[in-house]
Design a protein around this motif. Structure first.
Motif, PDB file in Angstrom:
ATOM      1  N   ASP A  55      -3.711   4.522 -12.521  1.00 53.09           N
ATOM      2  CA  ASP A  55      -3.914   5.976 -12.369  1.00 53.09           C
ATOM      3  C   ASP A  55      -2.843   6.755 -13.138  1.00 53.09           C
ATOM      4  N   LEU A 114       1.175   4.109  -2.881  1.00 57.69           N
ATOM      5  CA  LEU A 114       0.918   5.532  -2.598  1.00 57.69           C
ATOM      6  C   LEU A 114       2.038   6.399  -3.167  1.00 57.69           C
ATOM      7  N   PRO A 138      -5.281  11.778  -6.111  1.00 53.78           N
ATOM      8  CA  PRO A 138      -5.160  10.379  -6.553  1.00 53.78           C
ATOM      9  C   PRO A 138      -4.652   9.451  -5.445  1.00 53.78           C
ATOM     10  N   ALA A 139      -3.696   9.953  -4.626  1.00 52.61           N
ATOM     11  CA  ALA A 139      -3.150   9.114  -3.560  1.00 52.61           C
ATOM     12  C   ALA A 139      -4.211   8.821  -2.501  1.00 52.61           C
ATOM     13  N   ILE A 179      -4.239  18.692  -6.206  1.00 55.05           N
ATOM     14  CA  ILE A 179      -4.237  17.780  -7.353  1.00 55.05           C
ATOM     15  C   ILE A 179      -3.321  16.589  -7.074  1.00 55.05           C
ATOM     16  N   ILE A 180      -2.222  16.886  -6.382  1.00 55.32           N
ATOM     17  CA  ILE A 180      -1.281  15.804  -6.079  1.00 55.32           C
ATOM     18  C   ILE A 180      -1.851  14.907  -4.980  1.00 55.32           C
ATOM     19  N   GLU A 237     -11.220   4.711 -12.160  1.00 65.53           N
ATOM     20  CA  GLU A 237     -11.895   3.555 -11.551  1.00 65.53           C
ATOM     21  C   GLU A 237     -11.949   2.405 -12.565  1.00 65.53           C
ATOM     22  N   ILE A 296     -14.203  11.614  -2.979  1.00 65.19           N
ATOM     23  CA  ILE A 296     -14.261  12.848  -3.772  1.00 65.19           C
ATOM     24  C   ILE A 296     -15.279  13.818  -3.191  1.00 65.19           C
ATOM     25  N   LEU A 350      -0.599  14.920 -13.164  1.00 68.62           N
ATOM     26  CA  LEU A 350      -1.889  15.611 -13.288  1.00 68.62           C
ATOM     27  C   LEU A 350      -1.708  17.113 -13.057  1.00 68.62           C
ATOM     28  N   ASN A 384      -6.720   6.424  -3.904  1.00 70.94           N
ATOM     29  CA  ASN A 384      -6.135   5.083  -3.975  1.00 70.94           C
ATOM     30  C   ASN A 384      -6.093   4.441  -2.589  1.00 70.94           C
ATOM     31  N   ALA A 385      -5.719   5.223  -1.581  1.00 72.71           N
ATOM     32  CA  ALA A 385      -5.590   4.669  -0.227  1.00 72.71           C
ATOM     33  C   ALA A 385      -6.937   4.157   0.273  1.00 72.71           C
ATOM     34  N   GLU A 424       1.447   6.734  -6.699  1.00 67.73           N
ATOM     35  CA  GLU A 424       0.309   7.641  -6.904  1.00 67.73           C
ATOM     36  C   GLU A 424       0.742   9.102  -6.880  1.00 67.73           C
ATOM     37  N   ILE A 429       0.650  10.438   2.996  1.00 68.92           N
ATOM     38  CA  ILE A 429       0.141  11.116   1.789  1.00 68.92           C
ATOM     39  C   ILE A 429       0.439  12.624   1.851  1.00 68.92           C
ATOM     40  N   GLY A 483      -0.224  12.112  -9.397  1.00 62.37           N
ATOM     41  CA  GLY A 483      -0.665  13.447  -8.981  1.00 62.37           C
ATOM     42  C   GLY A 483       0.206  14.545  -9.573  1.00 62.37           C
ATOM     43  N   VAL A 484       1.521  14.309  -9.583  1.00 61.85           N
ATOM     44  CA  VAL A 484       2.456  15.295 -10.136  1.00 61.85           C
ATOM     45  C   VAL A 484       2.183  15.476 -11.635  1.00 61.85           C
ATOM     46  N   ASP A 522     -14.407   5.495  -3.468  1.00 62.91           N
ATOM     47  CA  ASP A 522     -14.030   6.541  -4.434  1.00 62.91           C
ATOM     48  C   ASP A 522     -15.064   7.666  -4.452  1.00 62.91           C
ATOM     49  N   GLN A 581       0.840  -1.205   0.000  1.00 67.24           N
ATOM     50  CA  GLN A 581       0.000   0.000   0.000  1.00 67.24           C
ATOM     51  C   GLN A 581       0.881   1.264   0.000  1.00 67.24           C
TER      52      GLN A 581
END
Lengths: 181, 236
Positions: free
Chosen positions: A167, A20, B98-99, B94-95, A52, B225, A30, B102-103, A23, B152, A27-28, B221, A16
């Protein structure tokens, strides 16, 4: 018994944390591509469903292949592998149908709630879906075979990696397609 | 003493591949007992045997739940669209997203698969709240959820530096608070949904694995959000 559970949970925790970290790169990516991505209306409505979809299609594919490998019904080889071929074909069919519907849903929501109509999002969803699937299927298959050959149960370790890679590739594909469009 | 597994004859293979997916045929039980082959293995052969069209079976079974979960997530995307202006101002968000997504989704998968495992192993009965394993799982998920939320936040800080965005100390605390609050609320929600849905599905004699993982990840999810969007709206 408790020790066994703790050991399993500790393994899950490690994968996990690794996912992360992956991930963060999604994010970077994005964040870097944000100014381009936001040029297309409704792309933020598409994004969560798109990510998803990627995780679900690759995740279930890996789980099916893993079960087959463990049961001895699937061999860890690329050629003359009927079940692998069927899984790859199914993943592409699912991606095409799901991406199209996601694109249409994003377009409809934008039109009815925000009053903006742009069909571009449908084509971006479809093309990005196919592109990300073409990139992710070989990676997921290779990793599933690799973990199996190394004596791990891919079902236990693949999940977090698949969602993270999914992702990352989803964001990359969307970014690429937005630039092209 | 462990019994020796026997080879499957051609006629048995034919019988298995002919059985309809939703039908439980007594032949499966008989073959499993006589040849010492697990029910799981026979199930796999029934689904993807020599006579089945693998891609067709997968598409038929997966498409419905796949579309449902993707559309649920798209609805959550409305939340993102409505905080679009904040996004352009605050890049670290934004960063973070997603993390965080996902978590929570990952924990949904862990809770779903472990709960199913406990059900099959008979560790959870009607009085599920008395199960020691379930209590351990809940403790683990909350502890790791808290640690992950902090991790995170640190990753978001590193990611922001990589992108070249200056981030203040107060902003790090705000992002940490968003990650921790979202995680703590959602872990409880996912846990309750898993227990309730898992027991219902198990009572209907179906495999909770097929439903719990897509449902818990989609719910995780969706609410990640929404809560995230709500908190951003409140804080900024």
């Amino acid at each position: 018994m408790k020790e066994k559970l703790h050991k399993e949970l500790a393994d899950i925790f490690k994968s996990q944390l690794a996912s992360l970290t992956l991930e963060m790169f999604a994010g970077v990516l994005l964040a870097i591509s944000l100014d381009k991505i936001l040029l297309i209306p409704s792309i933020l409505i598409l994004l969560p469903g798109f990510m998803e979809m990627r995780g679900n299609i690759s995740g279930t594919m890996s789980a099916r292949i893993s079960s087959g490998l463990i049961l001895g019904e699937v061999k860890p080889k690329w050629r003359k592998n009927k079940i692998l071929k069927g899984n790859v074909l199914a993943s592409f069919i699912l991606v095409v149908v799901d991406s199209l519907i996601l694109g249409v849903v994003a377009w409809a929501i934008t039109l009815f709630i925000f009053g903006v109509s742009s069909m571009t999002v449908i084509w971006i969803a479809l093309a990005a879906g196919i592109l990300s699937n073409a990139l992710q299927v070989p990676i997921v298959t290779y990793m599933t075979f690799w973990f199996f050959k190394k004596g791990h149960d891919p079902n236990d370790v693949m999940g977090p990696y698949i969602t993270a890679i999914g992702d990352l590739l989803s964001t990359f594909s969307l970014f690429l397609l937005v630039i092209v469009v | 003493m462990r019994r020796k597994r026997k080879n499957l004859e051609r006629k048995d293979l034919h019988v298995i591949s002919k059985i309809k997916r939703k039908k439980f045929h007594p032949a499966l039980h008989k073959i499993s007992k006589e040849k010492c082959i697990s029910q799981g293995c026979l199930f796999y052969m029934k689904e993807y045997g020599p006579r089945s069209h693998v891609a067709r079976v997968i598409v038929k079974e997966a498409l419905g739940i796949l579309l449902l979960t993707s559309i649920i997530s798209s609805v959550a995307g409305i939340g993102l669209e409505s905080i679009k202006s904040h996004f352009t101002l605050i890049i670290p968000l934004i960063i973070l997203l997603p993390a965080l997504n996902n978590a929570i989704g990952g924990f949904g998968t862990i809770i779903g698969s472990k709960f199913t495992e406990f059900l099959y192993a008979g560790k959870i009965g009607r009085k599920w709240w008395k199960s020691e394993e379930l209590k351990e799982l809940l403790k683990f998920v909350y502890l790791v959820g808290f640690v992950s939320a902090i991790y995170i936040s640190v990753l978001t800080f590193i990611g922001s530096i990589l992108v070249g965005v200056a981030i203040s100390l107060s902003m790090i605390f705000v992002l940490g608070a968003i990650a921790i609050i979202t995680s703590m609320i959602l872990l409880g929600v996912v846990f309750v949904i898993t227990v309730y849905t898992g027991l219902k599905i198990y009572e209907k004699k179906e495999d909770p694995n097929n439903f719990l993982i897509p449902i818990t990840t989609a719910v995780a999810d969706f609410f990640t959000i929404l809560i995230f969007a709500g908190l951003v709206f409140l804080i900024f």
